[in-house]
Design a protein around this motif. Structure first.
Motif, PDB file in Angstrom:
ATOM      1  N   GLN A  68       0.838  -1.204   0.000  1.00 47.70           N
ATOM      2  CA  GLN A  68       0.000   0.000   0.000  1.00 47.70           C
ATOM      3  C   GLN A  68       0.866   1.245   0.000  1.00 47.70           C
ATOM      4  N   ARG A  73       2.237   1.862  -3.441  1.00 50.19           N
ATOM      5  CA  ARG A  73       1.183   2.372  -4.329  1.00 50.19           C
ATOM      6  C   ARG A  73       0.908   3.846  -4.060  1.00 50.19           C
ATOM      7  N   GLU A 118       1.538   7.240  -6.405  1.00 55.38           N
ATOM      8  CA  GLU A 118       0.481   8.217  -6.696  1.00 55.38           C
ATOM      9  C   GLU A 118       0.902   9.628  -6.306  1.00 55.38           C
TER      10      GLU A 118
END
Length: 115
Positions: A46, A49, A53
């Protein structure tokens, strides 16, 4: 004045906020009830990710705060962490024991990274 970018914003919180070239991630947790190793693996995925972003990656992490429900499981978490950290790019880090949001969460990791 620098813009503020909020990522995955909800009523209570955002999963990440970017300001002045710094990405601030909310505390990340894994699947309730999973093992410490499984939760840590999921959390680190997570984090990767969210950092992507934000426009950065794990080589740019400045600091990590790790909260564990039970420090007796510290070595299990560290084994996953050590395999994940990019060689030569270890951030500053603190780890401690704390009651987390639910008893099923065993690990929570908070990251701050440069963009």
């Amino acid at each position: 004045m620098a813009d503020i970018k909020r990522i995955e914003t909800g009523t209570r919180m955002s999963q990440a906020v970017v300001h002045n070239g710094i990405a601030y991630l909310a505390g990340q947790v894994g699947a309730p009830g999973a093992s410490v190793a499984e939760q840590t693996t999921a959390i680190l995925a997570q984090i990767e990710r969210l950092l992507a972003e934000c426009g950065t990656d794990k080589t740019r992490i400045l600091t990590a705060q790790i909260w564990m429900a039970d420090m007796a499981q510290f070595a299990e978490m560290n084994a996953v962490w050590d395999a994940w950290v990019a060689p030569g790019h270890a951030p500053t880090r603190a780890a401690g024991e704390s009651a987390l949001a639910t008893p099923d969460y065993l690990v929570e990791i908070i990251i701050t990274a440069a963009i």
